[in-house]
Structures are given as structure tokens and as C-alpha cells.
Design an enzyme around this catalytic site. Structure first.
Site, short mmCIF file in Angstrom:
data_model
loop_
_atom_site.label_atom_id
_atom_site.label_comp_id
_atom_site.label_asym_id
_atom_site.label_seq_id
_atom_site.Cartn_x
_atom_site.Cartn_y
_atom_site.Cartn_z
NE ARG A 128 -19.06 7.51 -99.45
CZ ARG A 128 -20.03 6.66 -99.18
NH1 ARG A 128 -19.96 5.99 -98.14
NH2 ARG A 128 -20.90 6.29 -100.13
CE LYS B 63 -22.91 1.40 -92.16
NZ LYS B 63 -22.25 2.37 -93.04
CG ASP C 276 -28.43 -5.60 -89.60
OD1 ASP C 276 -29.75 -5.15 -89.89
OD2 ASP C 276 -27.40 -4.89 -89.52
CB SER D 283 -19.96 2.81 -96.80
OG SER D 283 -20.82 3.26 -95.91
CB THR E 108 -30.98 3.92 -89.05
OG1 THR E 108 -31.45 3.48 -90.25
CG2 THR E 108 -31.71 3.18 -88.06
N1 URA Z 1 -25.42 3.14 -96.48
C1 URA Z 1 -24.13 3.07 -95.98
O1 URA Z 1 -23.80 2.69 -94.81
N2 URA Z 1 -23.22 3.62 -96.82
C2 URA Z 1 -23.49 4.39 -98.02
O2 URA Z 1 -22.44 4.53 -98.65
C3 URA Z 1 -24.80 4.01 -98.38
C4 URA Z 1 -25.69 3.62 -97.61
#
Ligand code: URA
Length: 440
Positions: free
Chosen positions: A170, A189, A82, A185, A122
Site C-alpha cells: 500500500r 496489529k 496500547d 491494518s 514509528t
Molecule cells: N496505521 C496503520 O497501521 N495502518 C494504516 O493503514 C494506517 C495507519
């Protein structure tokens, strides 16, 4: 410990222990920590920062806030890969990269986010495709990745749920621009998705969270080091975000540009440069190509022979979108009610753009959120945007074609564009958009 005590300790610049961070993130996930506490925590981190140990603990706690995917039993015929971007304006690379990698033999379970701060997301882009299920259950997510090679979805209650909550807070509390929070962040993921290789697009410039090159480089080093430390082979590219990537910025408009790209028509050179560079890194990381030259060759092949477009179409259909989206995108990607070219009064050359202001302008047109619960207008934004070095004005090209809900919004956006555009003077875009490569 009470959440407010953890927040106070960070506010005072103290180092939090891994247990304190884990406890806070568990509270975020099970909602015993409130949104206002999340906001206060993020503001404290933004001002007082974290040391590496804290950053690693935050990333790991957020990645493990839901399940971590395991692809080993899926018998996939290629690597699980990814890419992620730290965020920009007009950045639709993910939409093309995922199907290109799939067409080359990789598998891309892409967990993406909604718009963040002044940047687009996205997930919002994919939501402009009618019927597309951007938050499927795990079983469907796995099935689509297995059968089509890629699935672009959002964080769910199962996957990195803590990021979903923190991210939304945020977005609307001016707490995005923190190296620590962006690292945690972005990577939470990607770690939850069970990847074998990751390429990070770390942006610098007027449209990036890190405007200065050196800050972006520090962010790239942080992400690459935390990811590799967590066992995820990762390469970072530093790319220029001083102008819109490609020609459009806005959700449905970007999907349209991505579809045209995959159909091998109307390809913007700069968008192509960044897309190819990131995708090639990933093919090499995954062992699909032996070097960057071979990877580039493979990418050009699947763009020219239509295999990448086919993978995108199959993914969209498998997730509930229209089967003929690629043939008739204009039937599905809703146009805004008021569409008009905007020409500045005087003919001159664009020498610099304040992309952050342009991103905020798109949010004000309804293309982004003021509150986490806001429903956004997926049709608004900019198309045909001028790039640095191009001549704009009557007798030349427009600065952009504005897609707005009404004339008042068109006029507002025109003002934003005029204030955000410097004409004449020295051009500060130095040719290549990809500036550096960071690996461990
Ligand atoms: N992309 C993310 O997933 N988190 C962020 O904080 C900035 C860009």
C-alpha cells in the site's frame, strides 16, 4: 478460489464472503498471492469499498495471520494497553506514550509500522537508534515488556505478518487512503498483541489520510466499532493534523524531540496536548486512573520525576540500543550532512500548510520509500518547523531548519515548503488539536 477471481469480484463491487477474505489473506501470508495481486486487491477495495461484515472478516484474518499473544501467563502487575495513530507528519506520540504508561504501571507491547504513504512510521523512527532491535523474536519481545513495561517493535513473521506485506505494498501503490484497509491494518496489529485496552488517534486535515473531518469521524467510528466488537475496549480521539505535530518531522529528528520531551525540556504545547489526551484515555481504560483528571496528574508526575524517561531508556537498552542514549542522544542520532534554516523572502504569518506535500518532500529527500525494498535515510527531515499563526521570514523565525543530504536537496525542500505554505489570510487552525472523542 483463484486470487484473481476474488480480486475480480471485489473490482465489480461484489460482497466477499468471510471465507474468500480468509483464503486471500492466507495466500498473502504464505506468499502464494503475489505482490501485484495484493496491489490489485487493495486498489479494488479502495474504489469499491467493503461493508462492515467484510471489514470485520479482513481485520480478523489479518490479526490471525500469525500468532495472537496471550499475556495471561506472564503475571503482569498491570493492564496490557496500547495506542495507535492513523498516521501523520511529525507524530512521535508513541515514543513518549509507551514509557509514560509503563511508568504509571501499565504494559505496552506496541506493534508499529514503517512509514506509510506520505506519513512517517514509528518503526522507522526507532530504527534510527543504533543497535535497537525493532524486530525481536517473541521471547525477547515478551521479556522486554515484562521487565521494562514497554517495547516498541514492528510486525514480524510471527505477529500480523499479513499486515506487514499488505502495508508495504500500500505504501508504494497509492492505496493507503481506504477506510477499510486502514481499519484492518491498524487493528490487526493491535488484536495480535493481545491488548486489554486501546486508544486510537484518528487524524484529519492536510497531513492525514482522511483530510476531511467527517471522513475521519467515519474512520474512527469504524475502528472503534470493529475493535469493541472483537472484544478490545477502544476509545478514539479525533485530532487535527493540519500542522506538524511538535517541531520536527523526520526519523532521527523525531527521536531527538521525543527524548527532549521525556527529559522534560523543550516541550511543545501542541505535542503535549495530544500526548496527554491519548495517554490519559488509556490510563482510564486500563483502570490505572479513575478519571481523566487523575490520569493527567499521574502523567505529569512521571514526566517530572524522570520515571517515563527511565522506562524509555530501559526499553532501548533491553532491545540492544545504547545505554547512554538519553544522556547523549546527539552521539547516536546521526545528523544529516547539510543543515540550514530556511527563511521565506517575505516576512508574514503562516495561515495554512499543505502537510501532505511536506511529507512527500521528506520522502523525496530520502526519508521514506519509493519501493518496499528501499533503504531510507534516517537523518533527513525538518526541525524547528513553524506552526500556524507564527510569523516567518527574515527578522522573524525560519519556516523550518532543513536537514538534507546536500544543497540540492535543501533547495528542493525549500521550494516544497514555499509551495506548501500559505501566508497571510485567515488562520484555519482552531486552537485545540483534540476535537472529539468516539466511544461505543
Ligand atoms: N496505521 C496503520 O497501521 N495502518 C494504516 O493503514 C494506517 C495507519
Amino acid at each position: 478460489m483463484l486470487p484473481q477471481e476474488i480480486i475480480r469480484r471485489k473490482r465489480e463491487g461484489q460482497k466477499l464472503s468471510a471465507d474468500e477474505i480468509k483464503e486471500f489473506v492466507t495466500g498473502v501470508t504464505n506468499k502464494s498471492v503475489t505482490e501485484s495481486q495484493v496491489a490489485a486487491f487493495c486498489m479494488a477495495v479502495l474504489f469499491k469499498k467493503m461493508v462492515m461484515d467484510e471489514r470485520v472478516a479482513l481485520t480478523s484474518a489479518m490479526a490471525k495471520s500469525g500468532m495472537v499473544m496471550d499475556w495471561s501467563k506472564e503475571n503482569l502487575s498491570g493492564p496490557v494497553l496500547d495506542k495507535h495513530s492513523t498516521g501523520g507528519i511529525g507524530d512521535k506520540v508513541s515514543l513518549m506514550l509507551a514509557p509514560i504508561v509503563a511508568a504509571c504501571g501499565g504494559f505496552v507491547p506496541m506493534l508499529s509500522g514503517r512509514g506509510l504513504g506520505h506519513t512517517g512510521g514509528t518503526l522507522d523512527k526507532m530504527d534510527s537508534i543504533p543497535g535497537y532491535q525493532s524486530q525481536p523474536d517473541i521471547a525477547l519481545f515478551k521479556k522486554v515488556v515484562r521487565e521494562t513495561g514497554c517495547a516498541i517493535i514492528g510486525t514480524t513473521p510471527d505477529l500480523a505478518p499479513a499486515d506487514k506485506i499488505v502495508y508495504a505494498v500500500r505504501d508504494v501503490t497509492a492505496t493507503v487512503e481506504s477506510l477499510d484497509l486502514i481499519t484492518a491494518s491498524s487493528l490487526s496489529k493491535k488484536l495480535a498483541a493481545g491488548l486489554q485496552g486501546l486508544v486510537m488517534d484518528v487524524k484529519f486535515g492536510s497531513g492525514a489520510f482522511m483530510r476531511r473531518y467527517n471522513d475521519a469521524k467515519a474512520l474512527a467510528e469504524s475502528i472503534v466499532s470493529v475493535a469493541n466488537g472483537a472484544g478490545l475496549p477502544t476509545v478514539g480521539l479525533l485530532t487535527d493534523m493540519n500542522q506538524v505535530l511538535g517541531r520536527s518531522a523526520g526519523n532521527a529528528l523525531e527521536v531527538m524531540e521525543a527524548i527532549e520531551y521525556m527529559k522534560d525540556c523543550n516541550i511543545d504545547d501542541k505535542l503535549h496536548e495530544v500526548t496527554i489526551a491519548l495517554t490519559a484515555e488509556l490510563l482510564v481504560l486500563g483502570g490505572i486512573a479513575k478519571d481523566i483528571a487523575e490520569a493527567r496528574q499521574k502523567i505529569e508526575t512521571v514526566l517530572k520525576n524522570g520515571k517515563a524517561a527511565e522506562c524509555f531508556a530501559r526499553m532501548v537498552t533491553a532491545l540492544g540500543g545504547p545505554a547512554d542514549l538519553m544522556d547523549k542522544p546527539e552521539k547516536y542520532l546521526k545528523p544529516a550532512p547539510f543543515i540550514k534554516d530556511f527563511y521565506p523572502a517575505q516576512k508574514d504569518m503562516v495561515s495554512a500548510l499543505d502537510l501532505r506535500a511536506i511529507g512527500v518532500g521528506i520522502i523525496e529527500m530520502g526519508g521514506g520509500r519509493a519501493r518496499p525494498s528501499d533503504v531510507i535515510d534516517l537523518s533527513v527531515g525538518l526541525a524547528n518547523v513553524a506552526q500556524i499563526g507564527e510569523e516567518v521570514g527574515q527578522g522573524a523565525r525560519p519556516l523550518a531548519t532543513i536537514h538534507a543530504k546536500d544543497e540540492a536537496d535543501f533547495l528542493n525542500m525549500s521550494r516544497v515548503l514555499i509551495n506548501a505554505t500559505r501566508v497571510a489570510g485567515e488562520v484555519n487552525a482552531s486552537g485545540k488539536l483534540v476535537r472529539a472523542r468516539i466511544s461505543e
